[in-house]
Design a protein around this motif. Structure first.
Motif, PDB file in Angstrom:
ATOM      1  N   VAL B 110       0.840  -1.203   0.000  1.00 33.59           N
ATOM      2  CA  VAL B 110       0.000   0.000   0.000  1.00 33.59           C
ATOM      3  C   VAL B 110       0.877   1.255   0.000  1.00 33.59           C
ATOM      4  N   ALA B 111       1.912   1.248   0.864  1.00 32.23           N
ATOM      5  CA  ALA B 111       2.783   2.426   0.963  1.00 32.23           C
ATOM      6  C   ALA B 111       3.465   2.714  -0.369  1.00 32.23           C
ATOM      7  N   VAL B 112       3.945   1.653  -1.033  1.00 32.26           N
ATOM      8  CA  VAL B 112       4.619   1.839  -2.322  1.00 32.26           C
ATOM      9  C   VAL B 112       3.640   2.387  -3.360  1.00 32.26           C
ATOM     10  N   ASP B 113       2.430   1.805  -3.375  1.00 31.91           N
ATOM     11  CA  ASP B 113       1.392   2.291  -4.285  1.00 31.91           C
ATOM     12  C   ASP B 113       1.128   3.772  -4.075  1.00 31.91           C
ATOM     13  N   LEU B 114       0.982   4.156  -2.813  1.00 30.98           N
ATOM     14  CA  LEU B 114       0.658   5.547  -2.520  1.00 30.98           C
ATOM     15  C   LEU B 114       1.850   6.461  -2.786  1.00 30.98           C
ATOM     16  N   LEU B 115       3.059   5.942  -2.529  1.00 30.82           N
ATOM     17  CA  LEU B 115       4.251   6.761  -2.789  1.00 30.82           C
ATOM     18  C   LEU B 115       4.349   7.130  -4.264  1.00 30.82           C
TER      19      LEU B 115
END
Lengths: 354, 280
Positions: B110-115
């Motif tokens: 999720v963090a990578v997607d949002l980054l």
């Protein structure tokens, strides 16, 4: 030994390795959360001074220490919307062309060119926009648009009527709950003013419309690539079914392909919108940088990203933290749009392929 | 020959028109590339000389000068990115594929997607708050930090995608021989996908070499060349932006030439990755 999932315990090397992986994973996660925290901290002064009213304030006047972000929010939404209106049909059309019509070699060649278009840096788009596109917009495109769609044209009147008809039901809801009181005739006058003002004013070249066009060119590769992937997932049996029933190629595309892939296509367009919202350099260079809510598409404006790029280096105190607040708002909008696109795709797809 | 009804004839005509329109749209999507490319060569080619690569810019109004400061600065910033952003991105990619459905991997995904969806100018603001404010000044460190944040999700994603392509059996073969997991990964799997990972890294570098927004108030700019990692550092994209928005004709010429060089480098990196993909 547990093959799936976790790294097996016991071995010292494996434990160390697992620790390293987890450490950097959580560091990256912390980085993302830290972004929110640090941005909030940087914009704390503005948050305390204005609160949510910041987004509604229409005045942005650094010498007078007055800050409201409405002009930039309007600028960002308007330019991105223009971009999406232009880019969506072109990109989806191109994706269909690449997948369904073009022979394989031509298809891969065109796909390669589209990829190159995606590789061009934003600042180069800006350079080209300022020195090549803007003069063309000023001398050819904008006078043409003003003549056919400008004030006192049938198009503007029709648009005004349509907008009135479309918004009237919503305005009734507002009336009902006492949010506002607006009669049909008042609404009509307002919509007419907007519609007739859309292509009004002197053609300057630099402004909202030009930045929308540059943004469209920039997001076309993204949306095309995403749409193409979506079309790839449509099983061939869907195509064959339509063709077998005697559909022409276009009917197959329209009925079988586009309808099946609708959710994914909408998702890819929204992801393109997300990219357009956050785009900075090209927009900063062609939008004209004027901190006022524009009335016409020809007018210079300012987006959330471009105001930060323009003013951040010369700002301090409340001005700096207001700019940081604009950045925080932009961050939240971009996140929201992205999450929305992903959820939409997931939601619509669940119903279909279940 | 079969006599067509009016309705079928209309369907045929619609078909031809619609297919034609789709062809036009496909053509329309790539026309900007030709326009941009031809103008870059038209306007930028004339300024291409050895001076451009070796000289630092001259003050407004003086002829000549080059972008040596920006080119060296860009190289420094890209090296910093390669040193910090790329390995962390790769580790995250490996974590995504190795830890699969663990809590860590799910949150990380999720963090990578949002980054990836964070606007690059916001990353610049973040780097400003984290590095420029405590260090009390613009620096190459801050610029490298900002660019690294841009790189991490891109590299993480491409690394994960590549690792996904490795068949399960390779893992299992290694593990069945009693090799520890980390050795299976480092000795067995990674060597096999080296060119794939390299492709992702090159694409990320190509993307990052054109980034301007995160550098505006982190690395900032200078007009004399590289003076250490703790001092303001010029970069090609920022220099192009500054010169393009100036009113000096010589500077504008430099901007066009700089853009030509930048696009040339980016295209070369892209072509290189294509070559790599075809080879593997």
């Amino acid at each position: 030994m547990n093959i799936k999932g976790r790294i097996a315990p016991g071995n010292l090397g494996d434990r160390t390795f697992g620790f390293i992986l987890r450490f950097f994973s959580w560091a990256t996660i912390a980085l993302f959360l830290g972004m929110l925290v640090f941005l909030a901290q940087l914009s704390w002064e503005a948050i305390q001074t204005y609160g949510p009213k910041f987004w509604a304030g229409t005045d942005w006047n650094p010498p007078m220490e007055e800050f409201g972000a409405a002009p930039f929010i309007v600028g960002t939404l308007a330019s991105s919307l223009i971009a999406v209106l232009i880019a969506a049909p072109v990109s989806v059309g191109t994706a269909v062309f690449l997948r369904e019509i073009a022979p394989r070699q031509l298809s891969s060649f065109v796909a390669f060119l589209v990829e190159l278009l995606a590789a061009i840096p934003s600042v180069v788009y800006g350079l080209w926009g300022v020195f090549v596109l803007a003069p063309v917009m000023r001398d050819q495109v904008q006078p043409f648009l003003a003549e056919w769609f400008g004030p006192e044209t049938y198009f503007a009147s029709a648009l005004g009527h349509l907008a009135t008809a479309f918004i009237y039901p919503f305005s009734l809801i507002g009336n009902l709950f006492g949010v506002w009181q607006i009669s049909l005739s008042e609404l009509s006058v307002k919509m007419m003013a907007i519609a007739h003002g859309l292509f009004d004013g002197p053609p300057l070249g630099l402004g909202l419309l030009t930045s929308g066009v540059v943004l469209a060119i920039m997001i076309i590769p993204t949306v095309t690539a995403l749409s193409r992937e979506v079309l790839m997932t449509v099983p061939d049996s869907v195509r064959e079914g339509a063709l077998g029933l005697g559909a022409t190629r276009w009917e197959m595309i329209r009925i079988a392909l586009l309808r099946t892939a609708r959710a994914g296509l909408v998702g890819s367009v929204i992801l393109g919108l997300g990219r357009a919202i956050g785009e900075t350099m090209a927009v900063t260079m062609v939008i004209g940088n004027r901190n006022v809510i524009p009335n016409s598409l020809f007018e210079p404006a300012q987006t959330m990203a471009s105001v930060i790029a323009n003013e951040y280096n010369e700002s301090d105190g409340l001005h700096l933290s207001s700019l940081a607040f604009v950045g925080l708002s932009l961050f939240l909008i971009a996140l929201f749009v992205n999450l929305f696109a992903r959820l939409l795709v997931r939601y619509l797809e669940r119903g279909r392929y279940a | 020959m079969l006599e067509l009804s009016a309705r079928d004839r209309r369907r045929r005509v619609t078909n031809v028109i619609a297919i034609g329109a789709l062809c036009v749209l496909g053509f329309l999507a790539i026309t900007p590339l030709f326009f941009i490319f031809s103008y870059l060569i038209l306007r930028g080619w004339g300024g291409l000389s050895l001076d451009f690569f070796l000289e630092i810019p001259k003050p407004v109004g003086e002829e000549g000068g080059g972008m040596a400061n920006a080119i060296s600065g860009s190289l420094v910033l890209l090296s910093l990115t390669a040193a910090f952003g790329v390995p962390i991105g790769m580790l995250c990619g490996i974590a995504l594929s190795e830890l699969k459905n663990s809590f860590t991997a799910r949150v990380l995904r999720v963090a990578v997607d949002l980054l990836t969806s964070v606007p690059s100018i916001v990353i610049g603001l973040f780097a400003y708050a984290v590095i420029v404010v405590p260090m009390k000044g613009y620096s190459a460190w801050a610029g490298g930090f900002a660019l690294s944040i841009v790189t991490v999700p891109i590299v993480a994603r491409s690394t994960e995608e590549i690792l996904k392509l490795v068949p399960r059996t390779v893992h299992e073969a290694g593990l069945a021989l009693g090799i520890p997991r980390y050795k299976v990964l480092l000795r067995l799997i990674l060597p096999g996908v080296r060119s794939g990972i390299l492709t992702g890294v090159l694409l990320a570098m190509a993307r990052v070499s054109g980034e301007t927004a995160p550098l505006l108030f982190t690395a900032f700019s200078n007009s004399f060349g590289f003076r250490g990692l703790s001092s303001p550092t010029a970069s090609l994209p920022v220099q192009i932006y500054t010169y393009a928005t100036s009113h000096d004709e010589t500077w504008r010429q430099l901007a066009w030439t700089g853009a030509l060089v930048l696009v040339f480098v980016v295209f070369c990196l892209n072509l290189l990755t294509r070559f790599l993909v075809r080879k593997s």
